[in-house]
Write a protein that holds these residues in place. Structure first.
Motif, PDB file in Angstrom:
ATOM      1  N   ALA A 109       0.833  -1.207   0.000  1.00 17.13           N
ATOM      2  CA  ALA A 109       0.000   0.000   0.000  1.00 17.13           C
ATOM      3  C   ALA A 109       0.867   1.256   0.000  1.00 17.13           C
ATOM      4  N   ARG A 110       1.945   1.237   0.778  1.00 19.17           N
ATOM      5  CA  ARG A 110       2.843   2.400   0.807  1.00 19.17           C
ATOM      6  C   ARG A 110       3.537   2.582  -0.534  1.00 19.17           C
ATOM      7  N   ILE A 111       3.944   1.481  -1.153  1.00 17.57           N
ATOM      8  CA  ILE A 111       4.583   1.569  -2.462  1.00 17.57           C
ATOM      9  C   ILE A 111       3.588   2.089  -3.503  1.00 17.57           C
ATOM     10  N   THR A 112       2.327   1.635  -3.417  1.00 17.36           N
ATOM     11  CA  THR A 112       1.303   2.100  -4.351  1.00 17.36           C
ATOM     12  C   THR A 112       1.059   3.592  -4.191  1.00 17.36           C
ATOM     13  N   ASP A 113       0.995   4.070  -2.955  1.00 13.00           N
ATOM     14  CA  ASP A 113       0.800   5.505  -2.717  1.00 13.00           C
ATOM     15  C   ASP A 113       1.963   6.314  -3.303  1.00 13.00           C
ATOM     16  N   ALA A 114       3.166   5.806  -3.102  1.00 16.39           N
ATOM     17  CA  ALA A 114       4.328   6.509  -3.656  1.00 16.39           C
ATOM     18  C   ALA A 114       4.290   6.508  -5.186  1.00 16.39           C
ATOM     19  N   THR A 115       3.822   5.406  -5.769  1.00 16.10           N
ATOM     20  CA  THR A 115       3.718   5.339  -7.228  1.00 16.10           C
ATOM     21  C   THR A 115       2.701   6.341  -7.752  1.00 16.10           C
ATOM     22  N   ARG A 116       1.588   6.463  -7.073  1.00 17.24           N
ATOM     23  CA  ARG A 116       0.572   7.435  -7.493  1.00 17.24           C
ATOM     24  C   ARG A 116       1.106   8.863  -7.389  1.00 17.24           C
ATOM     25  N   LEU A 117       1.848   9.147  -6.322  1.00 19.75           N
ATOM     26  CA  LEU A 117       2.442  10.478  -6.199  1.00 19.75           C
ATOM     27  C   LEU A 117       3.436  10.740  -7.330  1.00 19.75           C
ATOM     28  N   ALA A 118       4.249   9.715  -7.653  1.00 23.34           N
ATOM     29  CA  ALA A 118       5.210   9.872  -8.746  1.00 23.34           C
ATOM     30  C   ALA A 118       4.504  10.086 -10.079  1.00 23.34           C
ATOM     31  N   ALA A 119       3.341   9.424 -10.253  1.00 25.44           N
ATOM     32  CA  ALA A 119       2.595   9.579 -11.504  1.00 25.44           C
ATOM     33  C   ALA A 119       2.062  10.994 -11.681  1.00 25.44           C
ATOM     34  N   THR A 120       1.859  11.709 -10.573  1.00 29.08           N
ATOM     35  CA  THR A 120       1.392  13.094 -10.655  1.00 29.08           C
ATOM     36  C   THR A 120       2.537  14.084 -10.821  1.00 29.08           C
ATOM     37  N   GLY A 121       3.767  13.576 -10.844  1.00 25.59           N
ATOM     38  CA  GLY A 121       4.919  14.452 -11.032  1.00 25.59           C
ATOM     39  C   GLY A 121       5.685  14.744  -9.767  1.00 25.59           C
ATOM     40  N   SER A 122       5.251  14.233  -8.623  1.00 25.42           N
ATOM     41  CA  SER A 122       5.943  14.455  -7.357  1.00 25.42           C
ATOM     42  C   SER A 122       7.006  13.365  -7.179  1.00 25.42           C
ATOM     43  N   LEU A 123       8.250  13.695  -7.500  1.00 21.93           N
ATOM     44  CA  LEU A 123       9.342  12.727  -7.430  1.00 21.93           C
ATOM     45  C   LEU A 123      10.191  12.871  -6.173  1.00 21.93           C
ATOM     46  N   SER A 124       9.837  13.814  -5.307  1.00 21.48           N
ATOM     47  CA  SER A 124      10.624  14.022  -4.088  1.00 21.48           C
ATOM     48  C   SER A 124      10.210  13.088  -2.960  1.00 21.48           C
ATOM     49  N   HIS A 125       9.041  12.440  -3.087  1.00 18.07           N
ATOM     50  CA  HIS A 125       8.564  11.543  -2.032  1.00 18.07           C
ATOM     51  C   HIS A 125       9.375  10.242  -2.035  1.00 18.07           C
ATOM     52  N   ARG A 126       9.666   9.727  -0.830  1.00 18.22           N
ATOM     53  CA  ARG A 126      10.386   8.460  -0.694  1.00 18.22           C
ATOM     54  C   ARG A 126       9.604   7.543   0.256  1.00 18.22           C
ATOM     55  N   ILE A 127       9.655   6.248  -0.002  1.00 17.74           N
ATOM     56  CA  ILE A 127       8.924   5.279   0.820  1.00 17.74           C
ATOM     57  C   ILE A 127       9.620   5.091   2.160  1.00 17.74           C
ATOM     58  N   ARG A 128      10.925   4.826   2.108  1.00 14.34           N
ATOM     59  CA  ARG A 128      11.733   4.610   3.313  1.00 14.34           C
ATOM     60  C   ARG A 128      11.052   3.583   4.242  1.00 14.34           C
ATOM     61  N   LEU A 129      10.831   2.404   3.734  1.00 13.18           N
ATOM     62  CA  LEU A 129      10.145   1.344   4.481  1.00 13.18           C
ATOM     63  C   LEU A 129      11.042   0.858   5.610  1.00 13.18           C
ATOM     64  N   PRO A 130      10.573   0.889   6.867  1.00 13.57           N
ATOM     65  CA  PRO A 130      11.422   0.452   7.989  1.00 13.57           C
ATOM     66  C   PRO A 130      11.452  -1.070   8.097  1.00 13.57           C
ATOM     67  N   GLY A 131      12.322  -1.548   8.969  1.00 13.10           N
ATOM     68  CA  GLY A 131      12.404  -2.986   9.217  1.00 13.10           C
ATOM     69  C   GLY A 131      13.595  -3.627   8.537  1.00 13.10           C
ATOM     70  N   ARG A 132      13.762  -4.907   8.817  1.00 15.47           N
ATOM     71  CA  ARG A 132      14.853  -5.652   8.216  1.00 15.47           C
ATOM     72  C   ARG A 132      14.577  -5.954   6.751  1.00 15.47           C
ATOM     73  N   ARG A 133      15.632  -6.353   6.055  1.00 11.19           N
ATOM     74  CA  ARG A 133      15.509  -6.556   4.622  1.00 11.19           C
ATOM     75  C   ARG A 133      14.699  -7.810   4.309  1.00 11.19           C
ATOM     76  N   ASP A 134      13.715  -7.646   3.443  1.00 14.51           N
ATOM     77  CA  ASP A 134      12.982  -8.766   2.871  1.00 14.51           C
ATOM     78  C   ASP A 134      12.554  -8.355   1.464  1.00 14.51           C
ATOM     79  N   GLU A 135      11.669  -9.163   0.836  1.00 12.21           N
ATOM     80  CA  GLU A 135      11.300  -8.881  -0.539  1.00 12.21           C
ATOM     81  C   GLU A 135      10.621  -7.523  -0.690  1.00 12.21           C
ATOM     82  N   PHE A 136       9.707  -7.189   0.233  1.00 19.95           N
ATOM     83  CA  PHE A 136       9.004  -5.920   0.137  1.00 19.95           C
ATOM     84  C   PHE A 136       9.956  -4.741   0.357  1.00 19.95           C
ATOM     85  N   ARG A 137      10.853  -4.873   1.310  1.00 13.33           N
ATOM     86  CA  ARG A 137      11.779  -3.782   1.580  1.00 13.33           C
ATOM     87  C   ARG A 137      12.789  -3.618   0.444  1.00 13.33           C
ATOM     88  N   GLU A 138      13.205  -4.712  -0.171  1.00 18.75           N
ATOM     89  CA  GLU A 138      14.069  -4.598  -1.342  1.00 18.75           C
ATOM     90  C   GLU A 138      13.343  -3.896  -2.483  1.00 18.75           C
TER      91      GLU A 138
END
Length: 386
Positions: A109-138
């Motif tokens: 959901a966080r990645i989708t929100d960031a994608t929608r923001l990027a689609a509107t031209g806002s490229l300064s937003h970052r997901i910065r997903l916390p936690g240890r490395r796994d498939e979603f965080r990669e």
């Protein structure tokens, strides 16, 4: 998802991934429950006889002696309880599956929100997903990296567009001013006016051609062939020899006779010519030297152009490949160019999966090395030239 035209694809609505995960989890839990109850039932059937004989006094009660169907009675008692267990498992699977699916899909959901923001031209937003490395965080980290590169690329393109507009406006404004002066001053020397107009027009043409070449290199719209960098260096040297003699600069070529790579002969010749031209123009006033060398090191074909000149710092060198970036001497030179020489070299190198490295020489001047993927040399290659 978008169509090739860039518009969103019109898709029919379907069940959400969270619902599908919930149903899958519930189905798996019910299947496990059924298998467990079946195993219990088979175990009971194995040790419980179909009928049992009850003798007086064996049960400690007042049961009537005789033969009774034990299994059917067991099934009558077991079946309702098994149904209750399955109902509990169904409820637990739906509630727990919905909760767990939501927790698992929260990063999406966080990645989708960031994608929608990027689609509107806002490229300064970052997901910065916390936690240890796994498939979603990669995935989130890769998306953040992509956004950072896109943001930098868009900013660079905006600067480039602004600089290009400024550079194109300058010769046009100069031409307009010269024509207005000629119209208000009929006695002005026509030959001088034509000469100045020719200089301004030539600069505008050079700038336009450089912009077209830069765009062609960035789009990689060229046919790849085997190219010998040593031959390109020789051709560029012969072409620019009169310019070197005019500036009092000595040219020296060396390295291996055959330095093969794969790419566009025209673009790689332009790359070499730009490097040699820059080395000649940005040199010492007298007694300048330029060294052109080609070599193969492992899987890389190297073209090195080195020149004498003024002392440069690492900070100055780092900005030389930016479009329209000029050194101090370039602005006042008769061969100032359009400020795209090294920018074109970098774009051509990147379009050929290569890299450009610039380092200041200890005694003054610049050393430029272009590394490109090497092609197989023919038998007997690898000779050197003086």
């Amino acid at each position: 998802m978008t169509a090739p035209t860039g518009r969103p694809v019109d898709r029919a609505p379907g069940p959400s991934v969270r619902l599908r995960l919930t149903l899958s989890y519930t189905g798996f839990l019910l299947l496990a429950g059924v298998l467990l109850l079946a195993a219990v039932w088979v175990f009971l059937l194995r040790y419980v006889p179909e009928r049992a004989l009850i003798v007086p006094g064996s049960t400690g009660g007042t049961a009537t002696p005789g033969v009774f169907p034990v299994r059917s009675e067991l099934l009558r008692v077991f079946a309702p309880r098994a149904a209750v267990v399955m109902a509990v498992l169904l409820l637990l699977g739906l509630v727990g599956g919905w909760f767990l699916a939501g927790r698992m899909l929260a990063p999406v959901a966080r990645i989708t929100d960031a994608t929608r923001l990027a689609a509107t031209g806002s490229l300064s937003h970052r997901i910065r997903l916390p936690g240890r490395r796994d498939e979603f965080r990669e995935l989130a980290d890769a998306f953040d990296t992509m956004l950072a590169r896109l943001d930098a690329h868009v900013a660079e393109q905006r600067r480039f567009a602004a600089n290009a507009s400024h550079e194109l406006r300058t010769p046009l404004a100069t031409t307009k001013a010269l024509l207005e002066v000629a119209r208000t001053d009929p006695d002005r020397d026509t030959e001088e006016l034509l000469a100045r107009l020719q200089v301004v027009n030539t600069r505008a043409i050079d700038l336009t051609e450089a912009l077209l070449l830069l765009g062609r290199a960035e789009q990689r719209s060229f046919t790849r062939e085997r190219v010998d960098l040593s031959l390109a260096a020789e051709e560029a040297t012969e072409t620019l020899l009169p310019l070197a003699e005019k500036h009092g600069v000595a040219l020296e070529t060396g390295g291996e006779l055959t330095t093969l790579t794969v790419g566009s002969p025209a673009l790689l010749l332009q790359l070499t010519t730009n490097l040699v031209h820059n080395a000649i123009v940005h040199n010492l006033p007298t007694g300048g030297r330029v060294w052109i060398d080609t070599a193969v090191r492992g899987d890389r074909a190297l073209l090195t152009v080195e020149n004498t000149g003024e002392q440069l710092t690492a900070a100055q060198v780092a900005t030389l490949t930016e479009p329209f970036r000029r050194g101090t001497e370039r602005v006042h030179s008769d061969h100032a160019g359009v400020g795209l020489g090294l920018a074109i070299v970098r774009s051509i190198a990147q379009a050929h999966d290569g890299a450009l490295a610039l380092t200041p020489r200890p005694g003054g001047g610049l050393r430029v090395t272009v590394g490109l993927p090497a092609a197989e040399a023919p038998t007997g290659g690898g000779q050197t030239r003086a």
